[in-house]
Design a protein around this motif. Structure first.
Motif, PDB file in Angstrom:
ATOM      1  N   TYR A 219      -6.880   5.737   0.686  1.00 23.25           N
ATOM      2  CA  TYR A 219      -6.064   4.541   0.865  1.00 23.25           C
ATOM      3  C   TYR A 219      -4.860   4.722   1.775  1.00 23.25           C
ATOM      4  O   TYR A 219      -4.247   3.718   2.166  1.00 23.25           O
ATOM      5  CB  TYR A 219      -5.602   4.034  -0.505  1.00 23.25           C
ATOM      6  CG  TYR A 219      -6.750   3.610  -1.378  1.00 23.25           C
ATOM      7  CD1 TYR A 219      -7.492   2.483  -1.086  1.00 23.25           C
ATOM      8  CD2 TYR A 219      -7.125   4.368  -2.488  1.00 23.25           C
ATOM      9  CE1 TYR A 219      -8.571   2.099  -1.875  1.00 23.25           C
ATOM     10  CE2 TYR A 219      -8.190   3.990  -3.289  1.00 23.25           C
ATOM     11  CZ  TYR A 219      -8.906   2.854  -2.968  1.00 23.25           C
ATOM     12  OH  TYR A 219      -9.980   2.483  -3.746  1.00 23.25           O
TER      13      TYR A 219
ATOM     14  N   LEU B 278      -8.723   2.482   3.243  1.00 22.97           N
ATOM     15  CA  LEU B 278      -9.870   1.828   2.628  1.00 22.97           C
ATOM     16  C   LEU B 278      -9.440   0.532   1.948  1.00 22.97           C
ATOM     17  O   LEU B 278      -8.367   0.473   1.337  1.00 22.97           O
ATOM     18  CB  LEU B 278     -10.515   2.768   1.605  1.00 22.97           C
ATOM     19  CG  LEU B 278     -11.866   2.370   1.017  1.00 22.97           C
ATOM     20  CD1 LEU B 278     -12.934   2.366   2.099  1.00 22.97           C
ATOM     21  CD2 LEU B 278     -12.239   3.323  -0.105  1.00 22.97           C
ATOM     22  N   ARG B 279     -10.289  -0.499   2.059  1.00 20.04           N
ATOM     23  CA  ARG B 279      -9.991  -1.796   1.450  1.00 20.04           C
ATOM     24  C   ARG B 279     -11.023  -2.145   0.388  1.00 20.04           C
ATOM     25  O   ARG B 279     -11.476  -3.284   0.295  1.00 20.04           O
ATOM     26  CB  ARG B 279      -9.943  -2.886   2.525  1.00 20.04           C
ATOM     27  CG  ARG B 279      -8.797  -2.718   3.505  1.00 20.04           C
ATOM     28  CD  ARG B 279      -8.649  -3.923   4.399  1.00 20.04           C
ATOM     29  NE  ARG B 279      -7.500  -3.807   5.271  1.00 20.04           N
ATOM     30  CZ  ARG B 279      -7.104  -4.764   6.122  1.00 20.04           C
ATOM     31  NH1 ARG B 279      -7.788  -5.895   6.181  1.00 20.04           N
ATOM     32  NH2 ARG B 279      -6.054  -4.580   6.880  1.00 20.04           N
ATOM     33  N   HIS B 280     -11.379  -1.151  -0.387  1.00 21.89           N
ATOM     34  CA  HIS B 280     -12.343  -1.364  -1.461  1.00 21.89           C
ATOM     35  C   HIS B 280     -11.889  -0.551  -2.675  1.00 21.89           C
ATOM     36  O   HIS B 280     -11.117   0.402  -2.553  1.00 21.89           O
ATOM     37  CB  HIS B 280     -13.743  -0.948  -1.015  1.00 21.89           C
ATOM     38  CG  HIS B 280     -14.830  -1.553  -1.838  1.00 21.89           C
ATOM     39  ND1 HIS B 280     -15.309  -0.952  -2.980  1.00 21.89           N
ATOM     40  CD2 HIS B 280     -15.526  -2.705  -1.693  1.00 21.89           C
ATOM     41  CE1 HIS B 280     -16.254  -1.719  -3.505  1.00 21.89           C
ATOM     42  NE2 HIS B 280     -16.408  -2.783  -2.748  1.00 21.89           N
ATOM     43  N   TRP B 281     -12.384  -0.932  -3.843  1.00 17.40           N
ATOM     44  CA  TRP B 281     -11.911  -0.312  -5.080  1.00 17.40           C
ATOM     45  C   TRP B 281     -12.774   0.855  -5.533  1.00 17.40           C
ATOM     46  O   TRP B 281     -12.506   1.451  -6.580  1.00 17.40           O
ATOM     47  CB  TRP B 281     -11.910  -1.365  -6.206  1.00 17.40           C
ATOM     48  CG  TRP B 281     -13.171  -2.162  -6.279  1.00 17.40           C
ATOM     49  CD1 TRP B 281     -13.406  -3.388  -5.742  1.00 17.40           C
ATOM     50  CD2 TRP B 281     -14.406  -1.769  -6.926  1.00 17.40           C
ATOM     51  NE1 TRP B 281     -14.697  -3.796  -6.009  1.00 17.40           N
ATOM     52  CE2 TRP B 281     -15.336  -2.818  -6.733  1.00 17.40           C
ATOM     53  CE3 TRP B 281     -14.805  -0.645  -7.642  1.00 17.40           C
ATOM     54  CZ2 TRP B 281     -16.629  -2.766  -7.230  1.00 17.40           C
ATOM     55  CZ3 TRP B 281     -16.110  -0.588  -8.130  1.00 17.40           C
ATOM     56  CH2 TRP B 281     -16.991  -1.640  -7.921  1.00 17.40           C
ATOM     57  N   TRP B 282     -13.812   1.238  -4.773  1.00 21.79           N
ATOM     58  CA  TRP B 282     -14.746   2.248  -5.289  1.00 21.79           C
ATOM     59  C   TRP B 282     -14.083   3.620  -5.443  1.00 21.79           C
ATOM     60  O   TRP B 282     -14.430   4.370  -6.365  1.00 21.79           O
ATOM     61  CB  TRP B 282     -15.975   2.340  -4.391  1.00 21.79           C
ATOM     62  CG  TRP B 282     -15.725   2.904  -3.014  1.00 21.79           C
ATOM     63  CD1 TRP B 282     -15.530   2.202  -1.865  1.00 21.79           C
ATOM     64  CD2 TRP B 282     -15.654   4.286  -2.657  1.00 21.79           C
ATOM     65  NE1 TRP B 282     -15.326   3.047  -0.811  1.00 21.79           N
ATOM     66  CE2 TRP B 282     -15.411   4.336  -1.270  1.00 21.79           C
ATOM     67  CE3 TRP B 282     -15.771   5.482  -3.372  1.00 21.79           C
ATOM     68  CZ2 TRP B 282     -15.269   5.538  -0.572  1.00 21.79           C
ATOM     69  CZ3 TRP B 282     -15.642   6.681  -2.675  1.00 21.79           C
ATOM     70  CH2 TRP B 282     -15.392   6.705  -1.298  1.00 21.79           C
TER      71      TRP B 282
ATOM     72  N   THR C 109      -5.120   2.071 -11.092  1.00 22.28           N
ATOM     73  CA  THR C 109      -6.262   1.167 -10.916  1.00 22.28           C
ATOM     74  C   THR C 109      -5.825  -0.286 -10.960  1.00 22.28           C
ATOM     75  O   THR C 109      -6.234  -1.104 -10.121  1.00 22.28           O
ATOM     76  CB  THR C 109      -7.307   1.426 -12.013  1.00 22.28           C
ATOM     77  OG1 THR C 109      -7.693   2.798 -11.981  1.00 22.28           O
ATOM     78  CG2 THR C 109      -8.535   0.558 -11.811  1.00 22.28           C
TER      79      THR C 109
ATOM     80  N   ALA D 149      -5.438  -8.975   1.589  1.00 19.46           N
ATOM     81  CA  ALA D 149      -6.422  -9.982   1.980  1.00 19.46           C
ATOM     82  C   ALA D 149      -5.752 -11.327   2.268  1.00 19.46           C
ATOM     83  O   ALA D 149      -6.115 -12.027   3.227  1.00 19.46           O
ATOM     84  CB  ALA D 149      -7.466 -10.147   0.879  1.00 19.46           C
TER      85      ALA D 149
ATOM     86  N   ARG E 282       0.836  -1.211   0.000  1.00 19.59           N
ATOM     87  CA  ARG E 282       0.000   0.000   0.000  1.00 19.59           C
ATOM     88  C   ARG E 282       0.862   1.249   0.000  1.00 19.59           C
ATOM     89  O   ARG E 282       0.523   2.257  -0.623  1.00 19.59           O
ATOM     90  CB  ARG E 282      -0.937  -0.016   1.203  1.00 19.59           C
ATOM     91  CG  ARG E 282      -1.958   1.120   1.221  1.00 19.59           C
ATOM     92  CD  ARG E 282      -2.855   0.984   2.427  1.00 19.59           C
ATOM     93  NE  ARG E 282      -3.762  -0.140   2.315  1.00 19.59           N
ATOM     94  CZ  ARG E 282      -5.046  -0.035   2.021  1.00 19.59           C
ATOM     95  NH1 ARG E 282      -5.587   1.152   1.820  1.00 19.59           N
ATOM     96  NH2 ARG E 282      -5.822  -1.100   1.936  1.00 19.59           N
TER      97      ARG E 282
ATOM     98  N   LEU F 189      -4.933  -4.867  -2.883  1.00 17.73           N
ATOM     99  CA  LEU F 189      -6.061  -5.490  -2.187  1.00 17.73           C
ATOM    100  C   LEU F 189      -5.928  -7.011  -2.069  1.00 17.73           C
ATOM    101  O   LEU F 189      -6.160  -7.566  -0.985  1.00 17.73           O
ATOM    102  CB  LEU F 189      -7.373  -5.111  -2.877  1.00 17.73           C
ATOM    103  CG  LEU F 189      -7.688  -3.607  -2.899  1.00 17.73           C
ATOM    104  CD1 LEU F 189      -9.027  -3.357  -3.586  1.00 17.73           C
ATOM    105  CD2 LEU F 189      -7.704  -3.035  -1.496  1.00 17.73           C
TER     106      LEU F 189
ATOM    107  N   ASP G 207      -6.036  -2.905  -7.702  1.00 15.85           N
ATOM    108  CA  ASP G 207      -6.994  -4.000  -7.814  1.00 15.85           C
ATOM    109  C   ASP G 207      -6.323  -5.366  -7.901  1.00 15.85           C
ATOM    110  O   ASP G 207      -6.881  -6.366  -7.428  1.00 15.85           O
ATOM    111  CB  ASP G 207      -7.884  -3.779  -9.031  1.00 15.85           C
ATOM    112  CG  ASP G 207      -9.149  -4.620  -8.978  1.00 15.85           C
ATOM    113  OD1 ASP G 207      -9.548  -5.019  -7.867  1.00 15.85           O
ATOM    114  OD2 ASP G 207      -9.750  -4.869 -10.035  1.00 15.85           O
TER     115      ASP G 207
END
Length: 234
Positions: free
Chosen positions: A115, A120-124, A168, A180, A52, A176, A172
């Motif tokens: 981030y 944040l742990r989402h791609w939105w 991106t 995980a 990250r 992430l 992605d």
């Protein structure tokens, strides 16, 4: 007559089959598991993972690189001060590169806030920045007159578009999934350490051992003499 021996054989075979699983559980090394858990705890205390951090550095590079190209474009057009007034104070959508610089600032602020600060742990968030960047650049290339202004009319939009999509892809497919996977490993190691703690209790401390009092030297001889003296004389 053969039913009892068959039941005994089945019970023996089932116990033999369960032996490997028990050996696997007993083969757990609590020290190794605790070392792995401590390494994960250190990563959590650092606040941000290495992958990250690399992503945040690339987002910073995106902003600095677009800024550098924009400054070069200002110098090429006849000086920073004159061109800066023309592109900022007298902004024209069809001929100015100032909006591409602001687009890079927009990506930097949103991605670092999402981030790096909020973790944040989402791609939105990056999906939003990439969609805005792509739509804006496509509209600018179609409507504006950048291609008539030389090489920078091609370089700045293309570089900005490519950097946005690299960010991106990196988030992605690298950030992430790797985080995980590390979290799953931590949960598995923590669960295994709890099982190992039940199967391998810690070594007893010195205070938990019971040591009987030392016998006084010569006590055995004294007890024998006392018993002889108490015997009745025949």
């Amino acid at each position: 007559m053969n039913r009892v021996p068959n039941d005994a054989e089945n019970a023996h075979s089932s116990s033999v089959e369960s032996c490997p699983s028990l050996r696997d559980v007993h083969s757990i090394n609590p020290t190794h598991l605790m070392a792995r858990i401590e390494s994960y705890d250190v990563r959590e205390k650092k606040g941000i993972s290495d992958v990250r951090r690399t992503f945040c550095l690339f987002v910073t590079f995106d902003l600095l690189f677009i800024t550098l190209l924009w400054i070069i474009e200002l110098n090429v057009k006849g000086g920073i001060e004159t061109t800066l007034k023309k592109e900022v104070l007298h902004y024209d959508y069809s001929s100015s590169y100032f909006d591409i610089f602001l687009l890079a600032v927009f990506r930097f602020k949103v991605l670092i806030l999402a981030y790096a600060m909020c973790r944040l742990r989402h791609w939105w968030a990056i999906a939003f920045t990439t969609a805005v960047t792509s739509a804006f650049l496509l509209a600018k290339v179609i409507i504006s007159q950048l291609f008539s202004q030389g090489a920078f009319g091609y370089v700045l939009p293309i570089i900005s578009f490519i950097l946005a999509w690299i960010e991106t892809w990196f988030l992605d497919f690298k950030v992430l999934p790797q985080e995980a996977e590390e979290e799953n490993r931590f949960l598995i190691a923590q669960d295994a350490s709890e099982r190992a703690a039940l199967l391998h209790p810690g070594v007893l401390s010195d205070g938990q051992f019971y040591s009987p009092p030392e016998s006084v030297a010569g006590s055995d001889e004294d007890s024998e003499e006392k018993q002889d003296s108490e015997k009745p004389v025949v």
